[in-house]
Scaffold this active site. Structure first.
Site, mmCIF file in Angstrom:
data_model
loop_
_atom_site.group_PDB
_atom_site.id
_atom_site.type_symbol
_atom_site.label_atom_id
_atom_site.label_comp_id
_atom_site.label_asym_id
_atom_site.label_seq_id
_atom_site.Cartn_x
_atom_site.Cartn_y
_atom_site.Cartn_z
ATOM 1 N N ASP A 125 0.840 -1.192 0.000
ATOM 2 C CA ASP A 125 0.000 0.000 0.000
ATOM 3 C C ASP A 125 0.885 1.256 0.000
ATOM 4 O OD1 ASP A 125 -2.728 0.990 0.133
ATOM 5 O OD2 ASP A 125 -2.079 1.844 2.054
ATOM 6 N N LYS A 175 1.360 4.464 -2.840
ATOM 7 C CA LYS A 175 1.381 5.915 -2.575
ATOM 8 C C LYS A 175 2.661 6.526 -3.134
ATOM 9 C CE LYS A 175 -1.140 5.255 1.709
ATOM 10 N NZ LYS A 175 -1.032 5.267 3.160
#
Ligand code: ADP
Ligand code: ASP
Ligand code: MG
Length: 818
Positions: free
Chosen positions: A679, A683
């Site tokens: 994750d 980003k």
């Protein structure tokens, strides 16, 4: 003396007629009203046309329809007249109905319905209505006569749309009234040719009848009583925020009605204007409202424009060819050809190259107009100097009207900005030389959207509204709904921003309401009233609403919704999303979305895809805009990893910290989904792309935090058991760092075209040492922020801050509105 006119709805029911009587009896009117013009009862003209068509087609059921018509009028007689006049009035009505039947039988026998006969059939509507209302007025103490306007209104023989002849009509009215001292209840809409054939003045023509009577007798005022408070800034059926104007000039009223404001039949203004008689539009059902005054001198509009109207159905005839360049008299020939066939040209535009000319006409006139043009330019077409005319259909015209436009620059810019940002394609534009109106031809399906967009831009005193379509009502979407509910009033009062939730969906249900869904009730309403969710259906419904200032918000975490973003942007609908999938998927898709948004000016906002509500993306954009150059970004972008390493001080084993983070709700149900740093890598990819690096996901180098054995553990419990086996090596790494005065942090570095995530040892002076709890931190070094970098720090996860960031993006969209 005044002339009053009551429209169809104002005589359409027993209650409405009672209202009419009480208006005539009130002190403002008693003794002042000379003529009352009445329309047919509401819908009766439409019914008569339908009946005549049935008869023409030989459909015998027209007789039942005539009986129903009789009953409808009879009921009014019995409910509103005293017993002694019921019989005689019923007799009059019965004989009218018998006449009507005879004519219709003739139509049925011949199987033919000419315009002339249709006018005769339609005339019964007004004749029935006036025949009933006259005795009702008499019975209410206002002695009144029935006046068949065919006795006095003289017209040409253009059946269906006859022109009245003032020189014949005015004296006839005056001489008739000399012999009739009582109040006159006159039929609207109808007249007669000089040789006595019945004609009509065009649909909605009773307004004109009133103006004719008013002009003939030099009335003080002509009052048009209808079912709205006056002339509104736009058609209230299409623009819910339209409001009444106090006053408006004759010219403005003429333009608005010419371009479709049904409240006034367009030719009505002329007789009144010639004689300088004010017209007042008033509401039968709200008589205390002062209505709208139409007069020569009126105070200027408080807004730059007066009103906006539209003609729903027009056709455009386009004529092109080199044969018209520089040829004098070309347009004159074109328009005379159309005029000879009585074709009303609504709008004309000519390209300055003179290579093409367009004119808008009513769709029914289009074939004849094209034929007239072909005939006129036969030889030019034969030698290909001009192309044969092309007809374009399914178009509407929007007209922005107001006399202040002359002196106010920038109006056209505002109109076309409002249309452009809502994806309304403009087919042709015209500005009247009087500068009283700007009109645009657009696709018919965009009519309401265009009207609302322009209306809001000019009239809503700075109030900007966004029509929101939200998909996803889970943690973030749900919190967003709560925040919307809380902020609604403050936004409207203090910031003049209104967010209307028009559509909402979760994975199972979807719900729409053009009037707006209460955000506080949305989730419950979805459950109780929602229909089954289907994303294609949701998107096509959103498009079908075709509302101005729409905004699509994706609060799901799924891939399916992002795959539709480009389609949605292509419908000119802005997108706000906290969903990382689109921007961290294929580079080509990210590029397509961001470029489309930039080129077309359709906002695509995704601030919350990196570090939730922290202003990271918008800061980067601002830095670029100001001409700065990003040299390096270092960042802690995972709240979970931030928490674990910020608290890794030797007091607890590493596995115990992960457990603690899980207990506090800082991790996914399986903490490995955070510890694999995927994750975080997404980003980082988004940040890198925002800095202009053309990277795919695989290019992000991710240093694994956990050894592979942790990932093969079959369950979360087994994972924790396995992790314990590695506590020792984590502790050693920590201690080695601590011995040099350093701490461990899992940091992303984006620099020189590369992006990576590493477990770093941070020494004295590192901003990451100050991280606490689960905070994120983004450290940006640029040409300008080179000695001391810019630091953005704070909670980078959590429903409240994420939803607030989404909310801020939606408000940002509202702020871009004119
Ligand atoms: P009547 O039967 O009284 O003549 P109409 O139906 O002909 O009434 O005209 C009134 C209607 O015109 C209103 O009910 C409204 O829906 C419509 N309308 C369209 N544009 C406007 C406008 N700009 N202002 C007010 N009403 C409008
Ligand atoms: N009754 C006619 C019509 O419906 C005229 C009018 O109402 O003004 O068109
Ligand atoms: Mg009308």
């Amino acid at each position: 003396m005044i002339v009053c006119k009551f429209g169809g709805t104002s005589v359409g029911s027993v209650e409405a007629i009672r209202q009419l009587v009480s208006i005539l009896q009130d002190p403002d009117h008693k003794g002042r009203v000379r003529v009352v013009v009445v329309s047919a009862f509401s819908k009766v003209t439409d019914t008569l046309i339908a009946i005549a068509r049935k008869a023409e087609q030989g459909n015998g059921t027209f007789k039942d329809d005539v009986s129903q018509l009789f009953e409808r009028h009879r009921e009014v007689i019995y409910r509103l007249l005293p017993a002694e006049t019921q019989g005689p009035t019923e007799g009059v009505v019965r004989s009218l109905i018998e006449d009507l039947e005879r004519i219709l039988e003739g139509v049925a026998r011949l199987g033919e319905l000419s315009n002339r006969t249709l006018d005769m059939v339609m005339s019964f509507g007004e004749r029935l209505s006036a025949s009933i209302i006259a005795p009702i007025c008499t019975a209410a103490g206002m002695p009144a006569d029935y006046l068949d306007a065919r006795l006095v209104i003289r017209t040409d023989d253009r059946f269906g749309n006859a022109r009245f002849i003032p020189e014949e009509t005015y004296p006839a009215i005056r001489s008739l009234l000399q012999n009739r001292p009582h109040l006159q209840i006159a039929t609207g809409f109808i007249g007669a040719t000089l040789d006595g054939k019945t004609t009509t003045l065009g649909r909605g023509g009773s307004d004109l009848s009133a103006a004719i009577f008013g002009a003939a007798i030099g009335a003080e005022e002509i009052e048009i009583w209808t079912d709205v408070d006056g002339i509104l800034t736009s058609d209230p059926r299409l623009v819910p925020t339209a409001f009444r104007m106090d006053s408006i000039s004759y010219e403005e009223a003429l333009e608005l009605s010419h371009f479709g404001a049904k409240v006034l039949h367009p030719p009505t203004v002329l007789p009144a204007m010639e004689k300088g008689i004010p017209i007042r539009i008033r509401n039968t059902f709200n008589p205390s409202c002062p209505g709208t005054l139409i007069a020569r001198e009126v105070p200027p509009s408080p807004y730059p424009v007066r009103g906006i109207s539209s003609l729903r159905e027009v056709a455009l005839i386009r004529l092109e060819g080199t044969g018209m360049v520089g040829v004098a008299g070309f347009s004159a020939r074109l328009f005379s050809a159309l005029a000879r066939r009585h074709i009303n040209v609504i709008l004309i535009t000519q390209a300055s190259s003179e290579y093409s000319i367009c004119c808008a006409v009513l769709p029914k006139d289009a074939p004849e107009a094209a034929a007239a043009i072909k005939e006129e330019f036969e030889s030019e077409i034969a030698r290909s100097a001009i192309e044969p005319p092309v007809i374009e259909r399914d178009l509407s015209i929007i007209a922005v009207v107001g006399s202040r436009m002359k002196s106010t620059p920038g109006i056209a810019g505002k109109v076309f900005h409002a249309l452009g940002r809502n994806g309304v394609n403009v087919v042709a534009i015209a500005q009247g030389s009087s500068e009283l109106n700007i009109s645009a031809v657009i696709s018919r399906q965009d009519e309401a959207k265009a009207l609302n967009a322009i209306h809001d831009a000019f009239f809503l005193a700075g109030l900007r509204s966004v029509n929101l379509f939200l998909v996803g009502t889970g943690l973030i979407g749900g919190t967003l709904l709560d925040q919307l509910a809380q902020q609604q009033e403050i936004l409207a009062d203090r910031y003049k921003i209104r967010i209307n939730l028009i559509g909402v969906a979760n994975s199972k249900h979807m719900l729409f309401d053009a009037a707006g869904i209460e955000p506080a009730r949305a989730r419950e309403a979805l459950l109780s009233q929602g229909e089954p969710m289907d994303l294609d259906g949701f998107i096509s419904r959103m498009r079908a609403f075709n509302l101005p200032n729409s905004c699509f918000c994706d609060c799901t975490a799924a891939d399916t919704v992002p795959s539709r973003y480009l389609d949605i942007l292509k419908s000119s609908i802005p997108i706000v999303t906290p969903n990382k999938r689109a921007n961290s998927g294929l580079l080509s898709y990210y590029t397509a979305l961001t470029e489309y948004s930039r080129e077309r000016g359709i906002p695509y906002l995704y601030e919350t895809t990196v570090c939730a509500g922290l202003p990271v993306i918008s800061t980067l954009h601002d830095l670029f805009l100001s001409g700065d150059r990003i040299r390096r970004i270092e960042a802690v972008v995972s709240g979970t990893l931030s928490y674990i390493f910020n608290n890794f001080d030797g007091s607890k084993p590493f596995s115990g910290l992960v457990w603690e983070a899980k207990q506090k709700g800082y991790t996914e149900p399986d903490p490995r989904d955070d510890l694999n740093a995927m994750d975080a890598a997404r980003k980082v990819l988004i940040l890198a792309r925002e800095c202009g690096m053309p990277l795919e996901f695989e290019a992000i180098r991710v240093e694994p935090i956990l050894p592979p054995s942790c990932f093969t553990a079959p369950t979360v419990e087994a994972f924790f058991e396995e992790l314990k086996n590695h506590d020792q090596s984590f502790e050693e790494r920590r201690r080695r760092a601590a011995q040099q005065g350093k701490v461990l942090r899992y940091v992303a570095v984006i620099e020189e075209g590369k992006a990576e995530l590493r477990l770093r040892e941070e020494g004295e002076g590192s901003p990451f040492r100050s991280l606490v709890d689960a905070d994120n931190m983004v450290v940006i070094t640029t040409d300008r922020y080179s000695v001391l970098p810019m630091v953005i720090k704070g909670p980078g996860a959590g429903a409240q801050v994420t939803a607030a960031g989404v909310f801020a993006d939606i408000v940002r969209i509202a702020r871009t509105l004119v």
